[in-house]
Design a protein around this motif. Structure first.
Motif, PDB file in Angstrom:
ATOM      1  N   UNK A  47       0.780  -1.219   0.069  1.00  0.00           N
ATOM      2  CA  UNK A  47       0.010   0.026  -0.021  1.00  0.00           C
ATOM      3  C   UNK A  47       1.003   1.195   0.134  1.00  0.00           C
ATOM      4  N   UNK A  48       1.973   1.201   0.421  1.00  0.00           N
ATOM      5  CA  UNK A  48       2.937   2.310   0.258  1.00  0.00           C
ATOM      6  C   UNK A  48       3.290   2.637  -0.908  1.00  0.00           C
ATOM      7  N   UNK A  49       3.081   1.829  -2.147  1.00  0.00           N
ATOM      8  CA  UNK A  49       3.477   2.128  -3.503  1.00  0.00           C
ATOM      9  C   UNK A  49       4.566   1.146  -3.810  1.00  0.00           C
ATOM     10  N   UNK A  50       5.165   0.449  -2.826  1.00  0.00           N
ATOM     11  CA  UNK A  50       6.493  -0.315  -3.348  1.00  0.00           C
ATOM     12  C   UNK A  50       5.953  -1.905  -3.762  1.00  0.00           C
ATOM     13  N   UNK A  51       6.968  -2.568  -4.537  1.00  0.00           N
ATOM     14  CA  UNK A  51       6.862  -3.700  -4.874  1.00  0.00           C
ATOM     15  C   UNK A  51       7.994  -4.500  -4.574  1.00  0.00           C
ATOM     16  N   UNK A  52       7.802  -5.768  -4.421  1.00  0.00           N
ATOM     17  CA  UNK A  52       9.105  -6.776  -3.946  1.00  0.00           C
ATOM     18  C   UNK A  52       8.826  -8.028  -4.450  1.00  0.00           C
ATOM     19  N   UNK A  53       9.888  -8.889  -5.070  1.00  0.00           N
ATOM     20  CA  UNK A  53       9.923 -10.124  -5.459  1.00  0.00           C
ATOM     21  C   UNK A  53      10.243 -11.251  -4.427  1.00  0.00           C
ATOM     22  N   UNK A  54       9.444 -12.069  -4.241  1.00  0.00           N
ATOM     23  CA  UNK A  54       9.539 -13.067  -3.338  1.00  0.00           C
ATOM     24  C   UNK A  54      10.912 -14.091  -3.938  1.00  0.00           C
ATOM     25  N   UNK A  55      11.894 -13.954  -3.219  1.00  0.00           N
ATOM     26  CA  UNK A  55      13.166 -14.909  -3.541  1.00  0.00           C
ATOM     27  C   UNK A  55      13.382 -16.174  -2.971  1.00  0.00           C
ATOM     28  N   UNK A  56      12.593 -16.422  -1.898  1.00  0.00           N
ATOM     29  CA  UNK A  56      12.800 -17.686  -1.211  1.00  0.00           C
ATOM     30  C   UNK A  56      11.428 -17.915  -0.444  1.00  0.00           C
ATOM     31  N   UNK A  57      11.269 -19.147  -0.113  1.00  0.00           N
ATOM     32  CA  UNK A  57      10.031 -19.496   0.861  1.00  0.00           C
ATOM     33  C   UNK A  57      10.762 -20.539   1.853  1.00  0.00           C
ATOM     34  N   UNK A  58      10.263 -20.343   3.091  1.00  0.00           N
ATOM     35  CA  UNK A  58      10.528 -21.348   3.910  1.00  0.00           C
ATOM     36  C   UNK A  58       9.435 -21.801   4.861  1.00  0.00           C
ATOM     37  N   UNK A  59       9.324 -23.194   5.058  1.00  0.00           N
ATOM     38  CA  UNK A  59       8.079 -23.484   5.876  1.00  0.00           C
ATOM     39  C   UNK A  59       8.602 -24.731   6.742  1.00  0.00           C
TER      40      UNK A  59
END
Length: 186
Positions: A47-59
């Protein structure tokens, strides 16, 4: 009760991190930590106008009884240009700093956004457990982050995948332009 967004006292935080590392090592040795690829490459819009790419997931294999979403943000000191890719590669070494905390379910690792901030988008079992983790993590992050850049937000009663599928689910949780509020993904 832990404040909404702030650090834990240093001795308490470092003791919690030490316990977590011990638990994490056991979990890693037992093969209880997974690295799913389902969300890797996904671009998140905030919502602040930024975008970000997910580079890893841990579960880990845990179904939360009291689900909540935790969003953590920070800006690294002295990391510019290609150094961001190096940080992404080495950051897997940070896994023992969080998977062993009580209540951890999963984490999306988000690359530096359009404003230079990194984010972690977590699902946790229990809002108070998420706050305790985030306030202890603060002490680790302050060693490498720009002063004043560390923030976290706990969103009780929400599942991460539900928020990813329908970002409007967190609309009632806060202001329209909050840094932690997920809008849409590309």
């Amino acid at each position: 009760m832990i404040p909404e967004s702030g650090p834990a006292p240093r001795p308490k935080a470092w003791l919690a991190v030490a316990r977590c590392v011990g638990t994490s090592c056991i979990m890693l040795a037992r093969g209880q930590v997974r690295q799913p690829k389902d969300n890797v490459g996904r671009v998140l819009r905030f919502a602040d106008g930024s975008t970000s790419r997910v580079y890893r997931e841990t579960a880990v294999r845990r179904q939360p009884a009291e689900p909540c979403v935790l969003v953590v943000a920070f800006t690294l000191r002295l990391v510019r240009g290609r150094a961001h890719r190096l940080f992404e590669a080495e950051s897997i070494l940070n896994t023992p700093l969080f998977v062993g905390f009580p209540g951890f379910v999963n984490k999306l690792w988000c690359a530096h956004d359009t404003f230079g901030a990194y984010r972690g988008l977590y699902e946790w079992d229990g809002a108070e457990r998420a706050r305790k983790y985030a306030s202890a993590l603060w002490r680790v992050l302050e060693l490498v982050s720009v002063p004043g850049s560390i923030s976290y937000k706990v969103l009780p009663g929400l599942r991460r995948d539900e928020v990813l599928a329908d970002p409007a689910r967190i609309a009632a949780a806060g202001t329209d332009h909050a840094w932690w509020r997920l809008r849409t993904q590309e």
